[in-house]
Design a protein around this motif. Sequence first.
Motif, PDB file in Angstrom:
ATOM      1  N   MET A 188       0.857  -1.179   0.000  1.00 27.00           N
ATOM      2  CA  MET A 188       0.000   0.000   0.000  1.00 27.00           C
ATOM      3  C   MET A 188       0.902   1.239   0.000  1.00 27.00           C
ATOM      4  SD  MET A 188      -3.396   0.948   2.305  1.00 27.00           S
ATOM      5  CE  MET A 188      -2.926   0.022   3.711  1.00 27.00           C
ATOM      6  N   THR A 189       0.517   2.237  -0.762  1.00 24.17           N
ATOM      7  CA  THR A 189       1.300   3.472  -0.831  1.00 24.17           C
ATOM      8  C   THR A 189       1.170   4.265   0.468  1.00 24.17           C
ATOM      9  OG1 THR A 189      -0.521   4.772  -1.735  1.00 24.17           O
ATOM     10  CG2 THR A 189       0.915   3.640  -3.336  1.00 24.17           C
ATOM     11  N   THR A 190       2.099   5.174   0.650  1.00 27.79           N
ATOM     12  CA  THR A 190       2.032   6.068   1.817  1.00 27.79           C
ATOM     13  C   THR A 190       0.732   6.855   1.805  1.00 27.79           C
ATOM     14  OG1 THR A 190       4.435   6.260   1.873  1.00 27.79           O
ATOM     15  CG2 THR A 190       3.177   8.006   2.971  1.00 27.79           C
ATOM     16  N   GLU A 191       0.328   7.314   0.627  1.00 27.03           N
ATOM     17  CA  GLU A 191      -0.896   8.110   0.522  1.00 27.03           C
ATOM     18  C   GLU A 191      -2.117   7.311   0.976  1.00 27.03           C
ATOM     19  OE1 GLU A 191       1.965   9.397  -2.759  1.00 27.03           O
ATOM     20  OE2 GLU A 191       1.360   7.529  -1.817  1.00 27.03           O
ATOM     21  N   LEU A 192      -2.223   6.055   0.542  1.00 29.40           N
ATOM     22  CA  LEU A 192      -3.357   5.229   0.963  1.00 29.40           C
ATOM     23  C   LEU A 192      -3.271   4.881   2.451  1.00 29.40           C
ATOM     24  CD1 LEU A 192      -3.802   2.816  -2.073  1.00 29.40           C
ATOM     25  CD2 LEU A 192      -5.304   4.705  -1.394  1.00 29.40           C
ATOM     26  N   THR A 193      -2.062   4.694   2.948  1.00 28.91           N
ATOM     27  CA  THR A 193      -1.894   4.436   4.374  1.00 28.91           C
ATOM     28  C   THR A 193      -2.376   5.632   5.190  1.00 28.91           C
ATOM     29  OG1 THR A 193      -0.026   2.958   3.952  1.00 28.91           O
ATOM     30  CG2 THR A 193      -0.207   3.882   6.178  1.00 28.91           C
ATOM     31  N   MET A 194      -1.995   6.828   4.769  1.00 28.55           N
ATOM     32  CA  MET A 194      -2.418   8.038   5.493  1.00 28.55           C
ATOM     33  C   MET A 194      -3.922   8.255   5.365  1.00 28.55           C
ATOM     34  SD  MET A 194       0.129   9.239   7.129  1.00 28.55           S
ATOM     35  CE  MET A 194       0.588   7.547   7.410  1.00 28.55           C
ATOM     36  N   LEU A 195      -4.491   7.911   4.227  1.00 27.50           N
ATOM     37  CA  LEU A 195      -5.952   7.985   4.079  1.00 27.50           C
ATOM     38  C   LEU A 195      -6.623   7.021   5.050  1.00 27.50           C
ATOM     39  CD1 LEU A 195      -8.579   8.879   2.755  1.00 27.50           C
ATOM     40  CD2 LEU A 195      -8.109   7.249   0.896  1.00 27.50           C
ATOM     41  N   THR A 196      -6.071   5.832   5.176  1.00 29.54           N
ATOM     42  CA  THR A 196      -6.629   4.842   6.098  1.00 29.54           C
ATOM     43  C   THR A 196      -6.560   5.343   7.539  1.00 29.54           C
ATOM     44  OG1 THR A 196      -5.985   3.055   4.610  1.00 29.54           O
ATOM     45  CG2 THR A 196      -6.437   2.456   6.909  1.00 29.54           C
ATOM     46  N   TRP A 197      -5.416   5.896   7.939  1.00 34.01           N
ATOM     47  CA  TRP A 197      -5.278   6.410   9.305  1.00 34.01           C
ATOM     48  C   TRP A 197      -6.172   7.625   9.544  1.00 34.01           C
ATOM     49  CZ3 TRP A 197      -3.911   3.700  13.135  1.00 34.01           C
ATOM     50  CH2 TRP A 197      -2.981   2.673  13.003  1.00 34.01           C
ATOM     51  N   THR A 198      -6.323   8.460   8.523  1.00 29.91           N
ATOM     52  CA  THR A 198      -7.213   9.621   8.656  1.00 29.91           C
ATOM     53  C   THR A 198      -8.656   9.169   8.812  1.00 29.91           C
ATOM     54  OG1 THR A 198      -5.685  10.959   7.333  1.00 29.91           O
ATOM     55  CG2 THR A 198      -7.940  11.780   7.562  1.00 29.91           C
ATOM     56  N   ALA A 199      -9.050   8.165   8.038  1.00 27.79           N
ATOM     57  CA  ALA A 199     -10.408   7.626   8.159  1.00 27.79           C
ATOM     58  C   ALA A 199     -10.607   7.012   9.547  1.00 27.79           C
ATOM     59  CB  ALA A 199     -10.672   6.598   7.068  1.00 27.79           C
ATOM     60  N   ALA A 200      -9.604   6.288  10.034  1.00 29.44           N
ATOM     61  CA  ALA A 200      -9.702   5.672  11.356  1.00 29.44           C
ATOM     62  C   ALA A 200      -9.846   6.744  12.451  1.00 29.44           C
ATOM     63  CB  ALA A 200      -8.477   4.801  11.630  1.00 29.44           C
ATOM     64  N   LEU A 201      -9.057   7.799  12.349  1.00 30.26           N
ATOM     65  CA  LEU A 201      -9.172   8.902  13.310  1.00 30.26           C
ATOM     66  C   LEU A 201     -10.579   9.484  13.276  1.00 30.26           C
ATOM     67  CD1 LEU A 201      -7.970  11.017  15.286  1.00 30.26           C
ATOM     68  CD2 LEU A 201      -7.265  12.316  13.256  1.00 30.26           C
ATOM     69  N   THR A 202     -11.069   9.746  12.085  1.00 27.98           N
ATOM     70  CA  THR A 202     -12.406  10.333  11.933  1.00 27.98           C
ATOM     71  C   THR A 202     -13.483   9.405  12.489  1.00 27.98           C
ATOM     72  OG1 THR A 202     -11.605  11.502   9.970  1.00 27.98           O
ATOM     73  CG2 THR A 202     -13.993  11.375  10.260  1.00 27.98           C
ATOM     74  N   MET A 203     -13.280   8.106  12.320  1.00 27.08           N
ATOM     75  CA  MET A 203     -14.258   7.124  12.803  1.00 27.08           C
ATOM     76  C   MET A 203     -14.398   7.114  14.323  1.00 27.08           C
ATOM     77  SD  MET A 203     -13.484   3.831  10.368  1.00 27.08           S
ATOM     78  CE  MET A 203     -14.365   2.730  11.470  1.00 27.08           C
ATOM     79  N   VAL A 204     -13.323   7.409  15.044  1.00 28.83           N
ATOM     80  CA  VAL A 204     -13.374   7.276  16.508  1.00 28.83           C
ATOM     81  C   VAL A 204     -13.617   8.589  17.239  1.00 28.83           C
ATOM     82  CG1 VAL A 204     -11.932   5.204  16.489  1.00 28.83           C
ATOM     83  CG2 VAL A 204     -10.873   7.439  16.829  1.00 28.83           C
ATOM     84  N   LEU A 205     -13.635   9.698  16.530  1.00 26.86           N
ATOM     85  CA  LEU A 205     -13.776  10.993  17.207  1.00 26.86           C
ATOM     86  C   LEU A 205     -15.102  11.155  17.947  1.00 26.86           C
ATOM     87  CD1 LEU A 205     -12.155  13.515  14.701  1.00 26.86           C
ATOM     88  CD2 LEU A 205     -11.254  12.691  16.880  1.00 26.86           C
ATOM     89  N   TRP A 206     -16.135  10.473  17.532  1.00 25.61           N
ATOM     90  CA  TRP A 206     -17.438  10.628  18.165  1.00 25.61           C
ATOM     91  C   TRP A 206     -17.508   9.960  19.546  1.00 25.61           C
ATOM     92  CZ3 TRP A 206     -20.387   6.402  19.488  1.00 25.61           C
ATOM     93  CH2 TRP A 206     -19.976   5.178  18.952  1.00 25.61           C
ATOM     94  N   VAL A 207     -16.659   8.982  19.782  1.00 23.58           N
ATOM     95  CA  VAL A 207     -16.771   8.183  21.001  1.00 23.58           C
ATOM     96  C   VAL A 207     -16.637   9.023  22.280  1.00 23.58           C
ATOM     97  CG1 VAL A 207     -15.779   6.250  22.303  1.00 23.58           C
ATOM     98  CG2 VAL A 207     -16.083   6.062  19.821  1.00 23.58           C
ATOM     99  N   PRO A 208     -15.601   9.850  22.430  1.00 27.84           N
ATOM    100  CA  PRO A 208     -15.499  10.607  23.697  1.00 27.84           C
ATOM    101  C   PRO A 208     -16.659  11.564  23.942  1.00 27.84           C
ATOM    102  CG  PRO A 208     -13.403  10.637  22.532  1.00 27.84           C
ATOM    103  CD  PRO A 208     -14.406  10.044  21.599  1.00 27.84           C
ATOM    104  N   TYR A 209     -17.165  12.238  22.885  1.00 28.62           N
ATOM    105  CA  TYR A 209     -18.240  13.183  23.180  1.00 28.62           C
ATOM    106  C   TYR A 209     -19.558  12.477  23.466  1.00 28.62           C
ATOM    107  CZ  TYR A 209     -19.583  13.625  18.088  1.00 28.62           C
ATOM    108  OH  TYR A 209     -19.982  13.428  16.788  1.00 28.62           O
ATOM    109  N   ILE A 210     -19.768  11.305  22.916  1.00 20.31           N
ATOM    110  CA  ILE A 210     -20.974  10.541  23.262  1.00 20.31           C
ATOM    111  C   ILE A 210     -20.857  10.001  24.694  1.00 20.31           C
ATOM    112  CG2 ILE A 210     -22.290   8.444  22.760  1.00 20.31           C
ATOM    113  CD1 ILE A 210     -22.853  10.792  20.850  1.00 20.31           C
ATOM    114  N   LEU A 211     -19.676   9.516  25.053  1.00 19.53           N
ATOM    115  CA  LEU A 211     -19.483   9.028  26.422  1.00 19.53           C
ATOM    116  C   LEU A 211     -19.659  10.160  27.433  1.00 19.53           C
ATOM    117  CD1 LEU A 211     -16.504   6.540  25.980  1.00 19.53           C
ATOM    118  CD2 LEU A 211     -18.942   6.020  26.279  1.00 19.53           C
ATOM    119  N   SER A 212     -19.209  11.355  27.080  1.00 18.93           N
ATOM    120  CA  SER A 212     -19.413  12.511  27.953  1.00 18.93           C
ATOM    121  C   SER A 212     -20.900  12.788  28.122  1.00 18.93           C
ATOM    122  CB  SER A 212     -18.713  13.745  27.377  1.00 18.93           C
ATOM    123  OG  SER A 212     -19.053  14.895  28.112  1.00 18.93           O
ATOM    124  N   PHE A 213     -21.643  12.731  27.036  1.00 18.26           N
ATOM    125  CA  PHE A 213     -23.083  12.979  27.101  1.00 18.26           C
ATOM    126  C   PHE A 213     -23.775  11.912  27.950  1.00 18.26           C
ATOM    127  CE2 PHE A 213     -27.479  12.945  25.862  1.00 18.26           C
ATOM    128  CZ  PHE A 213     -27.786  14.284  25.738  1.00 18.26           C
TER     129      PHE A 213
END
Length: 129
Positions: A1-26
Motif C-alpha cells: 500500500m502506498t504512503t498516501e493510501l496508508t495516510m488515508l486509512t489512518w485519517t479515516a480511522a481517526l475520523t471514525m473514533v472521534l465521536w466516542v469521547p463526546y458521546i461518552l461525555s453525554f
Amino acid sequence: MTTELTMLTWTAALTMVLWVPYILSFIGKYGLMDALTYKADDKPNAPWAERLKRAHYNAVENLVPFAALVITAHLAGVSNDTTALAATVYFWARLAHVIAYVSGVPFGRTLSFATGWFAMAAILLTLIG
C-alpha cells in the motif's frame, strides 16, 4: 500500500473514533436513554465535548476531498515524494486540529486546518500539474 493510501486509512480511522469521547461525555452527564433519543439534540454537553463534536464534523467534511484526491492519485498512478509527504502532513495536521480544537489552543485550530488544506492543495497541484 502506498504512503498516501496508508495516510488515508489512518485519517479515516481517526475520523471514525472521534465521536466516542463526546458521546461518552453525554451519557455520563444525562444517561444512556437520553443519548439514544432525540433529547440529546437539545441538551448541551461539556464544553470540551462540544468542541470535539465540531472538530469531528470538520474532520468528516475534509475527509471527502482528501479521500478523493488520494484515490484519484492512486488510480492515476501518481505517487511521489510530494504526494506521500503531503498525505502524511495532512494526517498529522488533522490530528493536531482535533487536539488544538478540544484544548482551545489559540491559533492552533486555524494553523492546523490551514496546514491540512495546503497539504491537499499540494496533492491537487501534483495531479493537475
